[in-house]
Structure formats: structure tokens, C-alpha cells
Scaffold this motif. Structure first.
Motif, PDB file in Angstrom:
ATOM      1  N   VAL A  59       0.921  -1.209   0.035  1.00  0.00           N
ATOM      2  CA  VAL A  59       0.108   0.137   0.278  1.00  0.00           C
ATOM      3  C   VAL A  59       0.530   1.322  -0.148  1.00  0.00           C
ATOM      4  CG1 VAL A  59      -2.294   1.080   1.655  1.00  0.00           C
ATOM      5  CG2 VAL A  59      -2.274  -1.078   1.481  1.00  0.00           C
ATOM      6  N   GLY A  60       1.565   1.305   0.516  1.00  0.00           N
ATOM      7  CA  GLY A  60       2.986   2.755   0.985  1.00  0.00           C
ATOM      8  C   GLY A  60       3.398   2.789   2.194  1.00  0.00           C
ATOM      9  N   THR A  61       4.125   3.316   2.487  1.00  0.00           N
ATOM     10  CA  THR A  61       4.959   3.275   3.776  1.00  0.00           C
ATOM     11  C   THR A  61       4.612   5.022   4.331  1.00  0.00           C
ATOM     12  OG1 THR A  61       6.901   3.990   1.895  1.00  0.00           O
ATOM     13  CG2 THR A  61       6.759   2.089   2.578  1.00  0.00           C
ATOM     14  N   TYR A  62       5.090   5.111   5.564  1.00  0.00           N
ATOM     15  CA  TYR A  62       5.370   6.432   6.688  1.00  0.00           C
ATOM     16  C   TYR A  62       6.717   6.421   6.932  1.00  0.00           C
ATOM     17  CZ  TYR A  62       4.545   9.165  10.258  1.00  0.00           C
ATOM     18  OH  TYR A  62       4.661  10.032  11.385  1.00  0.00           O
ATOM     19  N   SER A  63       7.658   7.138   6.843  1.00  0.00           N
ATOM     20  CA  SER A  63       8.714   7.333   7.229  1.00  0.00           C
ATOM     21  C   SER A  63       8.631   8.274   8.501  1.00  0.00           C
ATOM     22  CB  SER A  63       9.536   8.336   6.076  1.00  0.00           C
ATOM     23  OG  SER A  63      10.636   8.603   6.700  1.00  0.00           O
ATOM     24  N   LEU A  64       9.478   7.045   9.597  1.00  0.00           N
ATOM     25  CA  LEU A  64       9.059   7.789  10.534  1.00  0.00           C
ATOM     26  C   LEU A  64      10.107   9.289  10.944  1.00  0.00           C
ATOM     27  CD1 LEU A  64       9.912   4.104  12.208  1.00  0.00           C
ATOM     28  CD2 LEU A  64       7.613   5.746  12.581  1.00  0.00           C
ATOM     29  N   LYS A  65      11.410   9.344  10.146  1.00  0.00           N
ATOM     30  CA  LYS A  65      12.581  10.047  10.452  1.00  0.00           C
ATOM     31  C   LYS A  65      12.471  11.521   9.431  1.00  0.00           C
ATOM     32  CE  LYS A  65      17.262  11.476   8.401  1.00  0.00           C
ATOM     33  NZ  LYS A  65      17.868  10.490   7.657  1.00  0.00           N
ATOM     34  N   SER A  66      10.680  10.863   8.207  1.00  0.00           N
ATOM     35  CA  SER A  66      10.370  12.879   8.203  1.00  0.00           C
ATOM     36  C   SER A  66       8.963  12.659   8.564  1.00  0.00           C
ATOM     37  CB  SER A  66      10.662  12.817   6.140  1.00  0.00           C
ATOM     38  OG  SER A  66       9.994  11.400   5.877  1.00  0.00           O
ATOM     39  N   PHE A  92     -10.372   6.457  -7.826  1.00  0.00           N
ATOM     40  CA  PHE A  92     -11.360   7.784  -7.473  1.00  0.00           C
ATOM     41  C   PHE A  92     -11.252   8.650  -6.595  1.00  0.00           C
ATOM     42  CE2 PHE A  92     -13.153   6.929  -2.842  1.00  0.00           C
ATOM     43  CZ  PHE A  92     -14.926   7.012  -2.997  1.00  0.00           C
ATOM     44  N   GLY A  93     -10.033   9.285  -5.387  1.00  0.00           N
ATOM     45  CA  GLY A  93      -9.726   9.966  -5.520  1.00  0.00           C
ATOM     46  C   GLY A  93      -9.371  11.802  -6.436  1.00  0.00           C
ATOM     47  N   ILE A  94      -9.690  11.034  -7.720  1.00  0.00           N
ATOM     48  CA  ILE A  94      -9.506  12.383  -8.479  1.00  0.00           C
ATOM     49  C   ILE A  94     -10.547  12.763  -8.399  1.00  0.00           C
ATOM     50  CG2 ILE A  94      -8.632  13.182 -10.477  1.00  0.00           C
ATOM     51  CD1 ILE A  94      -5.955  11.436 -10.378  1.00  0.00           C
ATOM     52  N   GLU A  95     -11.462  11.379  -9.000  1.00  0.00           N
ATOM     53  CA  GLU A  95     -13.134  12.286  -8.815  1.00  0.00           C
ATOM     54  C   GLU A  95     -13.651  12.612  -7.841  1.00  0.00           C
ATOM     55  OE1 GLU A  95     -14.503   7.541 -10.205  1.00  0.00           O
ATOM     56  OE2 GLU A  95     -13.357   8.249 -12.302  1.00  0.00           O
ATOM     57  N   ASN A  96     -13.231  11.574  -6.573  1.00  0.00           N
ATOM     58  CA  ASN A  96     -13.796  13.018  -5.340  1.00  0.00           C
ATOM     59  C   ASN A  96     -13.059  13.793  -4.200  1.00  0.00           C
ATOM     60  OD1 ASN A  96     -16.778  10.494  -5.188  1.00  0.00           O
ATOM     61  ND2 ASN A  96     -14.801   9.658  -5.970  1.00  0.00           N
ATOM     62  N   ASN A  97     -11.697  14.428  -5.606  1.00  0.00           N
ATOM     63  CA  ASN A  97     -11.530  15.248  -4.495  1.00  0.00           C
ATOM     64  C   ASN A  97     -10.544  15.155  -3.567  1.00  0.00           C
ATOM     65  OD1 ASN A  97      -9.707  17.718  -5.251  1.00  0.00           O
ATOM     66  ND2 ASN A  97     -12.276  19.066  -3.632  1.00  0.00           N
ATOM     67  N   CYS A  98     -10.408  13.987  -3.140  1.00  0.00           N
ATOM     68  CA  CYS A  98      -9.809  12.793  -1.899  1.00  0.00           C
ATOM     69  C   CYS A  98      -8.285  13.259  -2.422  1.00  0.00           C
ATOM     70  CB  CYS A  98     -10.954  11.804  -1.463  1.00  0.00           C
ATOM     71  SG  CYS A  98     -11.958  12.134  -1.540  1.00  0.00           S
ATOM     72  N   GLU A  99      -7.646  14.969  -1.656  1.00  0.00           N
ATOM     73  CA  GLU A  99      -5.886  14.550  -1.700  1.00  0.00           C
ATOM     74  C   GLU A  99      -5.078  13.525  -1.208  1.00  0.00           C
ATOM     75  OE1 GLU A  99      -4.674  18.447  -1.077  1.00  0.00           O
ATOM     76  OE2 GLU A  99      -5.899  19.430  -1.066  1.00  0.00           O
ATOM     77  N   LYS A 100      -5.974  13.223  -0.487  1.00  0.00           N
ATOM     78  CA  LYS A 100      -4.830  12.185   0.784  1.00  0.00           C
ATOM     79  C   LYS A 100      -4.579  10.724  -0.334  1.00  0.00           C
ATOM     80  CE  LYS A 100      -5.550  12.935   5.127  1.00  0.00           C
ATOM     81  NZ  LYS A 100      -6.217  12.353   6.441  1.00  0.00           N
ATOM     82  N   LEU A 101      -5.463  10.630  -1.254  1.00  0.00           N
ATOM     83  CA  LEU A 101      -5.937   9.291  -2.162  1.00  0.00           C
ATOM     84  C   LEU A 101      -5.193   9.088  -3.919  1.00  0.00           C
ATOM     85  CD1 LEU A 101      -9.396   7.589  -1.541  1.00  0.00           C
ATOM     86  CD2 LEU A 101      -7.394   7.414  -0.674  1.00  0.00           C
ATOM     87  N   PHE A 102      -4.901  10.909  -3.717  1.00  0.00           N
ATOM     88  CA  PHE A 102      -4.152  10.575  -5.075  1.00  0.00           C
ATOM     89  C   PHE A 102      -2.233  11.998  -5.171  1.00  0.00           C
ATOM     90  CE2 PHE A 102      -6.995  14.581  -5.168  1.00  0.00           C
ATOM     91  CZ  PHE A 102      -6.603  15.670  -5.513  1.00  0.00           C
ATOM     92  N   THR A 105       3.325  11.793  -2.147  1.00  0.00           N
ATOM     93  CA  THR A 105       3.309  11.995  -0.528  1.00  0.00           C
ATOM     94  C   THR A 105       3.415  13.301   0.098  1.00  0.00           C
ATOM     95  OG1 THR A 105       5.498  11.617   0.352  1.00  0.00           O
ATOM     96  CG2 THR A 105       5.467  12.873  -2.094  1.00  0.00           C
ATOM     97  N   PHE A 106       2.867  13.054   1.216  1.00  0.00           N
ATOM     98  CA  PHE A 106       2.397  14.551   1.903  1.00  0.00           C
ATOM     99  C   PHE A 106       2.875  14.168   3.791  1.00  0.00           C
ATOM    100  CE2 PHE A 106      -0.999  11.294   1.071  1.00  0.00           C
ATOM    101  CZ  PHE A 106      -1.756  10.739   2.070  1.00  0.00           C
ATOM    102  N   ALA A 107       2.510  15.247   4.381  1.00  0.00           N
ATOM    103  CA  ALA A 107       3.318  14.909   6.028  1.00  0.00           C
ATOM    104  C   ALA A 107       2.221  14.051   6.410  1.00  0.00           C
ATOM    105  CB  ALA A 107       3.303  16.752   6.083  1.00  0.00           C
TER     106      ALA A 107
END
Length: 251
Positions: A59-66, A92-102, A105-107
Motif C-alpha cells: 500500500v505504502g510506507t510511513y517514514s519515521l524520520k520525515s 477514485f480520489g481524483i474523481e472525489n477530490n480526496c487529496e490523500k488518495l491521489f 507523498t505528504f506530511a
């Protein structure tokens, strides 16, 4: 669409799914994990006679450092080909404007990893979610099916891995003959490593002691003489990181 309400619904469902998965497959009973990115195969085990195998999608990774989240489809270092199946979630994220899904990488925080994985579970009809922790990263995996121990994939995994008497099957690593768990001798690496990290096709975990580093410098690199002094030996990945923790005497 209200993303907060939607993600909460998905997360609530994941909690129920996780409880059922743990009950059926007893995953908390396994002390060790290992995954093969090429085979997209997760192994949970205590020893060679007590183990379970699962196919997964990263699915993805979470950086403990950054303190950032990165989707696997955005990660160029993630070699699992099936990560592209997650693009349906991105769309799906783009179609529904869900930034986390498209957003690649983000804080973030670790909570987002469970939240985003719960949404992927719904789209890809996964069985559960599993996370593995290394020194700097938390990797979230969507479990998609159970793999029989007699399957061709498991046979391939065992053929390409080191069978360690202490840790079972894991990736190969190479260390000089001087490194042990008795007296710290320093720990020099070919590149910075952390347990569970993805390796490129031409990369191996390689390390040697401080004395070997002196000899290597005298001979301006590895050659017949410096390699003879080092006496490089084969170990498993778990042994490698035990040696690293014990021998790394840098301040």
C-alpha cells in the motif's frame, strides 16, 4: 463526498476484518516476518516448522524520520509490480477530490497508514492489512490471499534465500570473517541499510569491520589481498542486522 465520514466507515470495517483475520490465522503468534518484493510474498514464522505465507500488495510506507506517507505507486524504489493495482484508488480520489488518495507523498502520521490501507481493502477485496516496522520505515501491506507452503512461489523463495539455523529462510548477506557477537569491531557498509529495506537487483547487504576498512584503504579498494584478509562469509539478513547492532561502535 465527505472524506472523513467515508474513511471512518472503512476504518471501522477494517478493525472487524483484522480481528477475524488474527483469530483465524493467529498472526500475532509469529515472532518474525520476511517479505520478498519480487515474489510479492510475505512470510510470518517462528521457525521452519511454524510458518505462514501470504500474497500481498504494497500500500505504502510511513517514514519515521520525515513523518511522511508515500504511496507505493509513487515510490520508484518499490519493485512490486502489483502496486499499480492501487491506481484504482488514486482515480477514485481524483474523481472525489480526496487529496490523500491521489497525492503521492505528504506530511502524515502512522494513523494515515491504517486509514489509507482500509480504503484499499475495500477496492481490492483484500483479506486484511499487515504492517512491518524497520528502523526508519513502516510498510503497510494489503493481504490478498493465503499461499500454500507447497506452492511453487514458496519453493522459489526458499531456493533463493539463505537457510539460517537461527532464523530460518531470509535474504543473503555478506560480512567479513572478523565480525561476531563477542567483541565490537566496528561496522562498515557498502551503503546505508535498515532491516526490511528494498534492494535493487544488483545490490547485496555487505559489511566489514574497522580493521578490514583500514586494509581496504591501504590497497585502494577491494583486491585479491584485501579480500583475502576480509574472508567474506555468507550470513542471513537477520544475522547481518544483529551483527550491525552489536558491532556498530560509532558515536
Amino acid at each position: 463526498m465527505n472524506y472523513e465520514e467515508y474513511s471512518k466507515q472503512r476504518l471501522d470495517k477494517l478493525i472487524k476484518v483484522q480481528d477475524e483475520f488474527k483469530e483465524v490465522y493467529k498472526i500475532d503468534s509469529y515472532a518474525n516476518w520476511f517479505y520478498d518484493s519480487e515474489l510479492e510474498l510475505l512470510r510470518l514464522y517462528n521457525d521452519n516448522n511454524d510458518e505462514a505465507y501470504f500474497k500481498y500488495i504494497p500500500v505504502g510506507t510511513y517514514s519515521l524520520k520525515s513523518k511522511t506517507w508515500m504511496w507505493s505507486w509513487y515510490n520508484d524504489h518499490s519493485i512490486e509490480k502489483n502496486k499499480n493495482e492501487l491506481l484504482v484508488v488514486k482515480e477514485f480520489g481524483i474523481e472525489n477530490n480526496c487529496e490523500k488518495l491521489f497525492t503521492g507523498t505528504f506530511a502524515s502520521d502512522e494513523y494515515d497508514g491504517w486509514e489509507l490501507s482500509s480504503i484499499c481493502l475495500e477496492f481490492l477485496k483484500g483479506m486484511a492489512v499487515y504492517k512491518v516496522n524497520s528502523d526508519e520505515l513502516v510498510k503497510y501491506m494489503l493481504i490478498i490471499n493465503v499461499v500454500d507452503e507447497d506452492s511453487s512461489e514458496v519453493r522459489i523463495l526458499k531456493q533463493k534465500k539463505v537457510d539460517c539455523g537461527s532464523h530460518g529462510y531470509s535474504r543473503p548477506a555478506f560480512v567479513c570473517q572478523h565480525l561476531d557477537l563477542e567483541t565490537p569491531k566496528g561496522f562498515e557498509e557498502a551503503f546505508d541499510t535498515c532491516k526490511g529495506m528494498d534492494l535493487e537487483e544488483d545490490e547485496d547487504l555487505q559489511a566489514w569491520c574497522s580493521e578490514c576498512e583500514k586494509i581496504r584503504s591501504e590497497y585502494d579498494g577491494w583486491d585479491e589481498e584485501s579480500e583475502k584478509f576480509a574472508g567474506i562469509t555468507l550470513v542471513c539478513e537477520n544475522c547481518y542486522f544483529e551483527l550491525k547492532d552489536f558491532n556498530n561502535i560509532r558515536s
